[in-house]
Scaffold this active site. Structure first.
Site, PDB file in Angstrom:
ATOM      1  N   LYS A  66       0.831  -1.215   0.000  1.00 44.47           N
ATOM      2  CA  LYS A  66       0.000   0.000   0.000  1.00 44.47           C
ATOM      3  C   LYS A  66       0.866   1.267   0.000  1.00 44.47           C
ATOM      4  O   LYS A  66       0.636   2.181  -0.793  1.00 44.47           O
ATOM      5  CB  LYS A  66      -0.922   0.028   1.234  1.00 44.47           C
TER       6      LYS A  66
ATOM      7  N   ARG B 169      -9.351   1.002   8.842  1.00 44.28           N
ATOM      8  CA  ARG B 169      -8.902  -0.344   9.172  1.00 44.28           C
ATOM      9  C   ARG B 169      -9.939  -1.103   9.978  1.00 44.28           C
ATOM     10  O   ARG B 169      -9.698  -2.258  10.343  1.00 44.28           O
ATOM     11  CB  ARG B 169      -7.627  -0.240  10.018  1.00 44.28           C
TER      12      ARG B 169
ATOM     13  N   ARG C 297      11.860  -5.269   4.638  1.00 43.89           N
ATOM     14  CA  ARG C 297      11.495  -3.861   4.405  1.00 43.89           C
ATOM     15  C   ARG C 297      12.454  -2.912   5.126  1.00 43.89           C
ATOM     16  O   ARG C 297      12.738  -3.079   6.307  1.00 43.89           O
ATOM     17  CB  ARG C 297      10.062  -3.620   4.893  1.00 43.89           C
TER      18      ARG C 297
ATOM     19  N   ARG D 278      11.674  -1.169  10.687  1.00 44.58           N
ATOM     20  CA  ARG D 278      10.648  -0.830  11.666  1.00 44.58           C
ATOM     21  C   ARG D 278      10.606  -1.847  12.792  1.00 44.58           C
ATOM     22  O   ARG D 278      10.719  -3.041  12.558  1.00 44.58           O
ATOM     23  CB  ARG D 278       9.283  -0.742  10.976  1.00 44.58           C
TER      24      ARG D 278
ATOM     25  N   ARG E 235       0.086  -8.658  13.638  1.00 40.85           N
ATOM     26  CA  ARG E 235      -0.509  -7.659  12.745  1.00 40.85           C
ATOM     27  C   ARG E 235      -1.355  -8.323  11.664  1.00 40.85           C
ATOM     28  O   ARG E 235      -2.395  -7.807  11.278  1.00 40.85           O
ATOM     29  CB  ARG E 235       0.576  -6.780  12.115  1.00 40.85           C
TER      30      ARG E 235
HETATM   31  P1  ADP Z   1       1.620  -1.393   7.348  1.00 40.28           P
HETATM   32  O1  ADP Z   1       2.080  -0.388   6.328  1.00 40.28           O
HETATM   33  O2  ADP Z   1       2.628  -2.443   7.554  1.00 40.28           O
HETATM   34  O3  ADP Z   1       0.257  -1.932   7.060  1.00 40.28           O
HETATM   35  P2  ADP Z   1       1.095   0.889   9.003  1.00 40.28           P
HETATM   36  O4  ADP Z   1       2.285   1.740   8.880  1.00 40.28           O
HETATM   37  O5  ADP Z   1      -0.088   1.233   8.174  1.00 40.28           O
HETATM   38  O6  ADP Z   1       1.527  -0.622   8.743  1.00 40.28           O
HETATM   39  O7  ADP Z   1       0.609   0.835  10.511  1.00 40.28           O
HETATM   40  C1  ADP Z   1       1.504   0.623  11.575  1.00 40.28           C
HETATM   41  C2  ADP Z   1       0.724   0.562  12.890  1.00 40.28           C
HETATM   42  O8  ADP Z   1       0.081   1.822  13.135  1.00 40.28           O
HETATM   43  C3  ADP Z   1      -0.400  -0.456  12.941  1.00 40.28           C
HETATM   44  O9  ADP Z   1       0.054  -1.751  13.282  1.00 40.28           O
HETATM   45  C4  ADP Z   1      -1.309   0.160  14.034  1.00 40.28           C
HETATM   46  O10 ADP Z   1      -0.763  -0.055  15.323  1.00 40.28           O
HETATM   47  C5  ADP Z   1      -1.188   1.644  13.730  1.00 40.28           C
HETATM   48  N1  ADP Z   1      -2.232   2.074  12.769  1.00 40.28           N
HETATM   49  C6  ADP Z   1      -2.032   2.525  11.496  1.00 40.28           C
HETATM   50  N2  ADP Z   1      -3.200   2.839  10.918  1.00 40.28           N
HETATM   51  C7  ADP Z   1      -4.178   2.574  11.822  1.00 40.28           C
HETATM   52  C8  ADP Z   1      -5.602   2.664  11.812  1.00 40.28           C
HETATM   53  N3  ADP Z   1      -6.266   3.097  10.725  1.00 40.28           N
HETATM   54  N4  ADP Z   1      -6.270   2.301  12.939  1.00 40.28           N
HETATM   55  C9  ADP Z   1      -5.629   1.889  14.034  1.00 40.28           C
HETATM   56  N5  ADP Z   1      -4.286   1.755  14.099  1.00 40.28           N
HETATM   57  C10 ADP Z   1      -3.554   2.085  13.016  1.00 40.28           C
HETATM   58  P1  ADP Z   2       2.249  -1.885   3.155  1.00 38.78           P
HETATM   59  O1  ADP Z   2       2.245  -0.379   3.168  1.00 38.78           O
HETATM   60  O2  ADP Z   2       1.016  -2.464   2.519  1.00 38.78           O
HETATM   61  O3  ADP Z   2       2.520  -2.474   4.499  1.00 38.78           O
HETATM   62  P2  ADP Z   2       4.806  -1.620   1.726  1.00 38.78           P
HETATM   63  O4  ADP Z   2       4.490  -0.743   0.570  1.00 38.78           O
HETATM   64  O5  ADP Z   2       5.546  -1.023   2.863  1.00 38.78           O
HETATM   65  O6  ADP Z   2       3.464  -2.369   2.229  1.00 38.78           O
HETATM   66  O7  ADP Z   2       5.627  -2.869   1.164  1.00 38.78           O
HETATM   67  C1  ADP Z   2       6.140  -3.913   2.022  1.00 38.78           C
HETATM   68  C2  ADP Z   2       7.508  -4.379   1.507  1.00 38.78           C
HETATM   69  O8  ADP Z   2       7.323  -5.077   0.263  1.00 38.78           O
HETATM   70  C3  ADP Z   2       8.486  -3.241   1.194  1.00 38.78           C
HETATM   71  O9  ADP Z   2       9.772  -3.686   1.534  1.00 38.78           O
HETATM   72  C4  ADP Z   2       8.352  -3.037  -0.323  1.00 38.78           C
HETATM   73  O10 ADP Z   2       9.563  -2.540  -0.911  1.00 38.78           O
HETATM   74  C5  ADP Z   2       8.035  -4.444  -0.812  1.00 38.78           C
HETATM   75  N1  ADP Z   2       7.123  -4.475  -1.973  1.00 38.78           N
HETATM   76  C6  ADP Z   2       6.042  -3.667  -2.203  1.00 38.78           C
HETATM   77  N2  ADP Z   2       5.419  -4.010  -3.354  1.00 38.78           N
HETATM   78  C7  ADP Z   2       6.105  -5.065  -3.874  1.00 38.78           C
HETATM   79  C8  ADP Z   2       5.960  -5.865  -5.059  1.00 38.78           C
HETATM   80  N3  ADP Z   2       4.951  -5.653  -5.916  1.00 38.78           N
HETATM   81  N4  ADP Z   2       6.845  -6.856  -5.258  1.00 38.78           N
HETATM   82  C9  ADP Z   2       7.861  -7.077  -4.368  1.00 38.78           C
HETATM   83  N5  ADP Z   2       8.047  -6.367  -3.235  1.00 38.78           N
HETATM   84  C10 ADP Z   2       7.199  -5.367  -2.977  1.00 38.78           C
END
Ligand code: ADP
Ligand code: ADP
Length: 225
Positions: A20, A95, A134, A167, A178
């Site tokens: 995302k 979420r 990541r 992270r 998660r």
């Molecule tokens: P990822 O990109 O791996 O999905 P995020 O960066 O979006 O993770 O979120 C990291 C953490 O921040 C989540 O595990 C949660 O603790 C908090 N968080 C992010 N967005 C939300 C949301 N919309 N509602 C509640 N907690 C959130």
């Molecule tokens: P989210 O925000 O949904 O948690 P991220 O955009 O942070 O996901 O991506 C998670 C990890 O996967 C990062 O290290 C990113 O560089 C890698 N990644 C994202 N999209 C792809 C893809 N299409 N193929 C391979 N690796 C990817």
């Protein structure tokens, strides 16, 4: 009848690690639309040691969701800033069903609505590999993967030369939690948005560029200008 605002709101849905953030960075640039990432805002608050940051930290560390009321208030404030006048690309919010309802209520007040929900799907075994490789830039927030999307110089951000970090919540135990939290609390939004006719399914296992093309094509096809 209320005139609908021209502002566009696109919600990126998908499990942690689906891509995302990566896609939001590409698409927001391409469409000149503000990128609103709830995770980034929480991490920024953590860094600045604000009250919100201190509260969020206890949940984030465990891989749990921050309570709906504070999260909703934070996003509502963010969406009223000038750079969101044309709408936003939402990454990580909503979420929970309560967050989704709150979003549609606040947008309705502004004569707007959610226009499209690209749902990026990826298998759980791939998610774990993605999150464990990541690396994130602490300055500009760009996201890399040591194998799939490496920086030019290992450990250094291409954009600003900062030292990349892993992270805290990308440790294997927290990642598992998660993903569980996603399955129980967030996955119901797939059907919620499907029933509203807003969901488009995007194969997140393709290359980063191909996924971006597919999302942009869906936006082009389904979101009126
Ligand atoms: P990822 O990109 O791996 O999905 P995020 O960066 O979006 O993770 O979120 C990291 C953490 O921040 C989540 O595990 C949660 O603790 C908090 N968080 C992010 N967005 C939300 C949301 N919309 N509602 C509640 N907690 C959130
Ligand atoms: P989210 O925000 O949904 O948690 P991220 O955009 O942070 O996901 O991506 C998670 C990890 O996967 C990062 O290290 C990113 O560089 C890698 N990644 C994202 N999209 C792809 C893809 N299409 N193929 C391979 N690796 C990817």
């Amino acid at each position: 009848m209320m005139v609908k605002s021209a502002a566009k709101y696109i919600v990126l849905l998908g499990p942690p690690g689906a891509g995302k953030g990566t896609q939001a960075q590409i698409i927001s640039k391409e469409m000149n639309l503000a990128h609103v990432s709830s995770g980034d805002i929480f991490r920024e608050n953590l860094k600045q040691e604000t009250e919100l940051g201190k509260l969020a930290q206890t949940f984030m560390r465990r891989g749990e969701l921050v309570p709906d009321d504070v999260t909703i208030a934070m996003i509502q404030e963010r969406l009223t800033r000038p750079d969101c006048q044309a709408g936003a690309l939402l990454d990580g919010f909503p979420r929970t069903p309560a967050q989704a309802e709150a979003l549609s209520k606040m947008l309705a007040k502004w004569g707007a609505e959610v226009n499209l929900v690209p749902y990026i799907f990826v298998d759980a075994n791939i998610l774990i590999e993605r999150l464990s490789g990541r690396w994130t830039c602490p300055v500009c927030g760009l996201v890399y993967h040591e194998k799939y999307n490496p920086p030019i110089t290992p450990g250094i951000c291409d954009n600003d030369g900062a030292v990349l970090y892993q992270r805290d919540d990308d440790k294997p135990e927290t990642v598992k939690r998660r993903i569980d939290v996603y399955l129980t609390q967030t996955a119901p939004l797939i059907e919620y948005y499907r029933l509203k006719g807003l969901l488009v399914e995007i194969d997140g296992t393709l290359s980063i560029d191909q996924v971006a093309k597919n999302i942009l094509a869906a936006i082009e096809e389904k979101v009126a200008n």
